[in-house]
Design a protein around this motif. Structure first.
Motif, PDB file in Angstrom:
ATOM      1  N   CYS A  23      -0.044   6.322   4.946  1.00 45.18           N
ATOM      2  CA  CYS A  23       0.206   6.407   3.498  1.00 45.18           C
ATOM      3  C   CYS A  23      -0.668   7.466   2.842  1.00 45.18           C
ATOM      4  N   ALA A  62      -4.152   6.353  -0.885  1.00 47.98           N
ATOM      5  CA  ALA A  62      -3.615   4.992  -0.820  1.00 47.98           C
ATOM      6  C   ALA A  62      -4.636   4.051  -0.194  1.00 47.98           C
ATOM      7  N   THR A  70       0.841  -1.199   0.000  1.00 49.52           N
ATOM      8  CA  THR A  70       0.000   0.000   0.000  1.00 49.52           C
ATOM      9  C   THR A  70       0.877   1.249   0.000  1.00 49.52           C
ATOM     10  N   ASN A 100       2.374   1.546  -3.493  1.00 52.28           N
ATOM     11  CA  ASN A 100       1.466   1.872  -4.594  1.00 52.28           C
ATOM     12  C   ASN A 100       1.572   0.835  -5.723  1.00 52.28           C
ATOM     13  N   ASP A 117      -7.584   3.359  -2.635  1.00 54.98           N
ATOM     14  CA  ASP A 117      -7.215   2.377  -3.669  1.00 54.98           C
ATOM     15  C   ASP A 117      -7.174   0.959  -3.094  1.00 54.98           C
ATOM     16  N   SER A 118      -6.572   0.781  -1.924  1.00 55.72           N
ATOM     17  CA  SER A 118      -6.454  -0.567  -1.363  1.00 55.72           C
ATOM     18  C   SER A 118      -7.819  -1.125  -0.952  1.00 55.72           C
ATOM     19  N   ARG A 139      -1.262   8.811  -8.167  1.00 54.79           N
ATOM     20  CA  ARG A 139      -2.532   8.151  -7.848  1.00 54.79           C
ATOM     21  C   ARG A 139      -3.569   8.477  -8.921  1.00 54.79           C
TER      22      ARG A 139
END
Lengths: 125, 125, 125, 125, 125, 125
Positions: free
Chosen positions: B104, B108, B68, B71, B111-112, F72
């Motif tokens: 993070c 981040a 994470t 990325n 997205d995770s 990102r």
């Protein structure tokens, strides 16, 4: 700012980094960085670290993993100390940083190992 | 290449990602990427993942934390699946990614979380 | 640990960073970081750096490129020295870091140029 | 914008990525992204890539190294193609990405290997 | 190198970082890093910073945001000073770094706050 | 969770990303990601975005700068849309990403420009 969260976070920070350092950091905050310190106490420690879903020891290991990936030496230094306070052993920190050699690359592991050794020396362990 | 380490790593990979996928990945390797697959099996899984100092469940959580921070969406996808195979619960993955929101950054974590939800849906859990 | 790979890697490290420094680093390893040093010698240097597919000079240039992208000042410092030992010229290091200004951004190039200048001064070149 | 640099850069881009693609990219630029395309042609390719201090083949290898460290899949895809055009062999790209497994971490190498394989398949090599 | 762009950039750098420092940096450049300094003056400051589409104050804020995301402490230090010269207030820098706590993570914000405080102390503001 | 902060953040999110999308995101949250959505609403938007020290337009520009540095793409896509809603012009987004070409590197700028163009096309602007 939520006073209850702030107090919970402050208490956790004192446990992890030492009451002296935690109190001094807060006392020396000025108008510029006080909102950050409030945020760190209430949100980062009060809201997230204090959640029951994972114990502090595990959170310390996750945090050191993230910080190694993120390349943040100052925070790695602080959180090696915090990890020891939360019951992570030197052996476990070693394994964690070896795992980082694979995923984050050898330079990341080399940096984290060096910082941890310096902290252990300062702590006399 | 050390055959013993390779076999140990291959066995671990089959446990974590499914025997079918692990075998297919290895069978489809060609002259270009075979050295990488050997490296991943013998070094990454055989040498490091198989070390006794931390259990697989903990290593999965550290790995997701690093990925994470780094990325790497494709690897997060694979290691969410591997984490479940290694005994990490959905609740623990949730806590791990909330911790990542602090360290993070929120993007981040977003997205995770999204990737993990997709994996859970594919797995029907 | 594979002794043959370890020896091959150790020999390469002595060539690149100086026998004194390489020996001292290994001799000062303790239970905490010895597994890392073994990994670096046997895997990083013995397995990968020693592969015949690229000469050492090229590997040094690739390594400095990666380290600039990864933002690892301590390793850049060591590998500027290693690059000189592997036959990379100052002119080539200059070109490499100018290329980095485009791809990694100007701040990355500024940091790498400054570190390289300090190393050249220490080396008297 | 310096027209001479622009032309030099445009010519280099046509060599590396194919005249069709380079021309189409420039022709399809609008008011929003034209300044970027001018910058890329005149500064990135005209000023830096065209410098005599390193040959194109070496610059391609450095660029792939940086992009792997920086985690930029779209650019890795384009520059694998550019590297082949500049005389880098598949063998050399393999070695480069194995070197990246050490320095950038295994996930970075896995991503770059996968992208390169897809490009080779598209190119029929 | 385009002399007009170089002069425009040099003038802007003197405004932002002080004439003494800007002149000294340029005067102390040697054959190794002079191409970088030329690039920074003519391209970075002459071409981009001097574009009319955004004022200097806004560009300073964007730059500090990028540098915090990129984790470049030396450049953050220089650009906090540059931001003050370009009319960004301490209050605005505070808000910017609080915004970074969300997007870049708390460790990034902690590092940037600490650097800014040191710069303010040096500047006596 | 602080309901007042949550509501303030939810309102802001509806303004920036459209009421439909914001409501749908919240309605589709399940036990796994609801704590993240609460955090994003109450902390990220309610606490930080809503602070009076910087207007929304400026915060949007800082956010796009950070996200470009952080690499990102999903969040860049969402925040280009949010930036337009907050009054940032296409011209200003162009300047911001040109500034990123210097600081974050050309590949970062190329990725952000491409994403922004796709968003503008979707929005018909």
């Amino acid at each position: 700012m939520n006073q209850q969260m702030f107090d919970k976070g402050m208490s956790l920070r004192r446990d992890m980094f030492g009451a002296d350092l935690a109190d001094k950091t807060w006392a020396s905050a000025d108008d510029f960085n006080r909102p950050l310190e409030e945020l760190v106490n209430s949100y980062c420690f009060g809201e997230i670290w204090a959640r029951p879903g994972l114990d502090r020891k595990t959170r310390s290991m996750l945090t050191l993993s993230m910080l190694t990936g993120l390349n943040r030496p100052n925070q790695i230094r602080a959180h090696v100390r915090g990890a020891i306070a939360n019951g992570v052993s030197k052996e476990e920190i070693k394994e964690l940083f070896l795992q980082a050699a694979i995923y984050c690359g050898v330079p990341a592991a080399v940096d984290s190992f060096r910082i941890a050794r310096e902290v252990f020396q300062e702590m006399g362990i």
